[in-house]
Design a protein around this motif. Structure first.
Motif, PDB file in Angstrom:
ATOM      1  N   ILE A  78      24.731  58.813 -47.629  1.00 46.86           N
ATOM      2  CA  ILE A  78      24.759  60.256 -47.367  1.00 46.86           C
ATOM      3  C   ILE A  78      25.433  60.984 -48.523  1.00 46.86           C
ATOM      4  N   LYS A  79      24.773  62.038 -49.011  1.00 41.06           N
ATOM      5  CA  LYS A  79      25.351  62.929 -50.015  1.00 41.06           C
ATOM      6  C   LYS A  79      25.536  64.304 -49.392  1.00 41.06           C
ATOM      7  N   ILE A  80      26.702  64.900 -49.613  1.00 43.07           N
ATOM      8  CA  ILE A  80      27.023  66.199 -49.024  1.00 43.07           C
ATOM      9  C   ILE A  80      27.356  67.191 -50.125  1.00 43.07           C
ATOM     10  N   LEU A  81      26.639  68.306 -50.148  1.00 41.71           N
ATOM     11  CA  LEU A  81      26.929  69.428 -51.037  1.00 41.71           C
ATOM     12  C   LEU A  81      27.243  70.636 -50.167  1.00 41.71           C
ATOM     13  N   ALA A  82      28.261  71.403 -50.543  1.00 33.84           N
ATOM     14  CA  ALA A  82      28.657  72.542 -49.714  1.00 33.84           C
ATOM     15  C   ALA A  82      29.074  73.722 -50.577  1.00 33.84           C
ATOM     16  N   LYS A  83      28.883  74.923 -50.036  1.00 29.69           N
ATOM     17  CA  LYS A  83      29.307  76.137 -50.731  1.00 29.69           C
ATOM     18  C   LYS A  83      29.582  77.229 -49.705  1.00 29.69           C
ATOM     19  N   THR A  84      30.422  78.172 -50.093  1.00 29.03           N
ATOM     20  CA  THR A  84      30.716  79.319 -49.246  1.00 29.03           C
ATOM     21  C   THR A  84      29.578  80.332 -49.378  1.00 29.03           C
ATOM     22  N   PRO A  85      29.424  81.253 -48.412  1.00 35.67           N
ATOM     23  CA  PRO A  85      28.297  82.198 -48.440  1.00 35.67           C
ATOM     24  C   PRO A  85      28.206  83.050 -49.700  1.00 35.67           C
ATOM     25  N   ASN A  86      29.336  83.322 -50.349  1.00 39.59           N
ATOM     26  CA  ASN A  86      29.328  84.212 -51.520  1.00 39.59           C
ATOM     27  C   ASN A  86      29.115  83.490 -52.841  1.00 39.59           C
ATOM     28  N   SER A  87      28.979  82.186 -52.799  1.00 37.48           N
ATOM     29  CA  SER A  87      28.846  81.411 -54.032  1.00 37.48           C
ATOM     30  C   SER A  87      27.382  81.136 -54.343  1.00 37.48           C
ATOM     31  N   ASP A  88      27.028  81.241 -55.623  1.00 36.60           N
ATOM     32  CA  ASP A  88      25.663  80.942 -56.064  1.00 36.60           C
ATOM     33  C   ASP A  88      25.475  79.448 -56.351  1.00 36.60           C
ATOM     34  N   ALA A  89      26.570  78.746 -56.601  1.00 37.43           N
ATOM     35  CA  ALA A  89      26.496  77.321 -56.932  1.00 37.43           C
ATOM     36  C   ALA A  89      27.299  76.524 -55.915  1.00 37.43           C
ATOM     37  N   TYR A  90      26.999  75.243 -55.837  1.00 39.92           N
ATOM     38  CA  TYR A  90      27.747  74.376 -54.930  1.00 39.92           C
ATOM     39  C   TYR A  90      29.200  74.264 -55.398  1.00 39.92           C
ATOM     40  N   GLU A  91      30.109  74.193 -54.417  1.00 39.67           N
ATOM     41  CA  GLU A  91      31.541  74.144 -54.697  1.00 39.67           C
ATOM     42  C   GLU A  91      32.188  72.817 -54.321  1.00 39.67           C
ATOM     43  N   TYR A  92      31.517  72.043 -53.470  1.00 41.17           N
ATOM     44  CA  TYR A  92      32.101  70.792 -52.982  1.00 41.17           C
ATOM     45  C   TYR A  92      31.032  69.696 -52.933  1.00 41.17           C
ATOM     46  N   TYR A  93      31.501  68.460 -53.089  1.00 36.24           N
ATOM     47  CA  TYR A  93      30.572  67.330 -53.071  1.00 36.24           C
ATOM     48  C   TYR A  93      31.281  66.071 -52.572  1.00 36.24           C
ATOM     49  N   SER A  94      30.525  65.250 -51.860  1.00 27.09           N
ATOM     50  CA  SER A  94      31.010  63.923 -51.487  1.00 27.09           C
ATOM     51  C   SER A  94      29.808  63.033 -51.205  1.00 27.09           C
ATOM     52  N   ASN A  95      29.980  61.746 -51.394  1.00 27.66           N
ATOM     53  CA  ASN A  95      28.963  60.790 -50.977  1.00 27.66           C
ATOM     54  C   ASN A  95      29.637  59.671 -50.195  1.00 27.66           C
ATOM     55  N   LEU A  96      28.945  59.135 -49.223  1.00 29.63           N
ATOM     56  CA  LEU A  96      29.534  58.102 -48.392  1.00 29.63           C
ATOM     57  C   LEU A  96      28.456  57.179 -47.838  1.00 29.63           C
ATOM     58  N   PHE A  97      28.900  55.985 -47.480  1.00 33.09           N
ATOM     59  CA  PHE A  97      28.042  55.009 -46.817  1.00 33.09           C
ATOM     60  C   PHE A  97      28.489  54.948 -45.367  1.00 33.09           C
ATOM     61  N   LEU A  98      27.552  55.167 -44.439  1.00 34.65           N
ATOM     62  CA  LEU A  98      27.894  55.291 -43.030  1.00 34.65           C
ATOM     63  C   LEU A  98      27.100  54.292 -42.194  1.00 34.65           C
ATOM     64  N   ILE A  99      27.808  53.575 -41.328  1.00 29.67           N
ATOM     65  CA  ILE A  99      27.167  52.660 -40.385  1.00 29.67           C
ATOM     66  C   ILE A  99      27.235  53.275 -38.993  1.00 29.67           C
ATOM     67  N   VAL A 100      26.070  53.456 -38.370  1.00 29.04           N
ATOM     68  CA  VAL A 100      25.979  54.085 -37.051  1.00 29.04           C
ATOM     69  C   VAL A 100      25.690  53.016 -36.003  1.00 29.04           C
ATOM     70  N   THR A 101      26.493  53.019 -34.951  1.00 24.25           N
ATOM     71  CA  THR A 101      26.282  52.096 -33.835  1.00 24.25           C
ATOM     72  C   THR A 101      25.798  52.880 -32.620  1.00 24.25           C
ATOM     73  N   ASP A 102      25.762  52.235 -31.467  1.00 20.92           N
ATOM     74  CA  ASP A 102      25.335  52.917 -30.244  1.00 20.92           C
ATOM     75  C   ASP A 102      26.357  53.940 -29.760  1.00 20.92           C
ATOM     76  N   SER A 103      27.609  53.783 -30.185  1.00 25.02           N
ATOM     77  CA  SER A 103      28.679  54.680 -29.728  1.00 25.02           C
ATOM     78  C   SER A 103      28.789  55.892 -30.641  1.00 25.02           C
ATOM     79  N   PRO A 104      29.166  57.057 -30.106  1.00 27.27           N
ATOM     80  CA  PRO A 104      29.403  58.240 -30.926  1.00 27.27           C
ATOM     81  C   PRO A 104      30.472  57.952 -31.983  1.00 27.27           C
ATOM     82  N   LYS A 105      30.340  58.587 -33.128  1.00 29.81           N
ATOM     83  CA  LYS A 105      31.248  58.309 -34.236  1.00 29.81           C
ATOM     84  C   LYS A 105      31.817  59.616 -34.781  1.00 29.81           C
TER      85      LYS A 105
END
Length: 217
Positions: A78-105
């Motif tokens: 998963i790659k995550i890019l985020a920005k506030t409403p007033n920004s023209d460019a992305y302000e934050y970034y993260s990438n992660l590896f996520l394992i999903v099971t039957d239980s909520p996480k």
């Protein structure tokens, strides 16, 4: 008797696939709580772009809300890019590896401040030079897939580069060029790299970079 067996076999052939679909694991809720890695404050009132195994979706996270994803059991990049409403460019970034099971996480994710970077490569006659080899020396606080070469128009664009000083070098045939960029959160930085044969023999700083040692020999 044979007729009953045939009817039973037809019944099983029709309904077993349906039953197997019904018993498959349903999507599980994955709750991501996003924080600014620099300030440790929660991120809210932001637009978020989520890329999961190459497929992207956009979300808006309101105040006091978390990001909820419905994912089936399995593993995800998963790659995550985020920005506030007033920004023209992305302000934050993260990438992660996520394992999903039957239980909520529920997972806390720290997003690092980033800016975007655009560059173009030219020779000493100001001609655009396509498909030049590139080398990036930037902050390693996050993992970034830096391009190996410029595109056919001699340029490159990165949506997320960590804050700080970034040194970019280009090489094409017997010409080398370097440029320095100061990356700031939510801002786009534009650079131009000029290729020059004289840099190979006159710029000793280049030879502190292993990327250029082979060329000097």
């Amino acid at each position: 008797m044979i007729k009953k067996i045939i009817i039973l076999m037809l019944f099983l052939a029709l309904f077993i696939p349906i039953i197997s679909i019904l018993v498959q694991a349903e999507p599980s809720n994955v709750v991501l709580t996003l924080f600014d890695a620099a300030t440790k404050e929660s991120l809210e009132d932001i637009f978020v772009n989520i890329e999961i195994d190459g497929s992207s979706n956009q979300y808006y996270i309101e105040k006091d809300k978390d990001l909820v994803l419905n994912l089936e059991k399995g593993s995800y990049n998963i790659k995550i890019l985020a920005k506030t409403p007033n920004s023209d460019a992305y302000e934050y970034y993260s990438n992660l590896f996520l394992i999903v099971t039957d239980s909520p996480k529920v997972k806390i994710v720290f997003l690092h401040p980033v800016g975007s970077l655009y560059g173009i490569v030219r020779d000493n006659l100001d001609n655009v030079v396509a498909e030049t080899e590139l080398n990036f020396e930037c902050s390693s606080v996050i993992s970034v897939d830096y391009p190996k070469t410029s595109n056919k128009f001699g340029s490159f664009l990165l949506d997320a580069v960590p804050e700080g000083v970034c040194e970019i070098s280009a090489i094409h045939e017997n010409k080398i060029g370097t440029a320095s960029a100061v990356i700031k959160k939510g801002e786009r930085t534009n650079i131009e790299i000029k290729l020059d044969t004289s840099l190979i023999v006159n710029n000793s700083k280049l030879f502190t970079n292993p990327y250029f040692l082979a060329l000097a020999l």
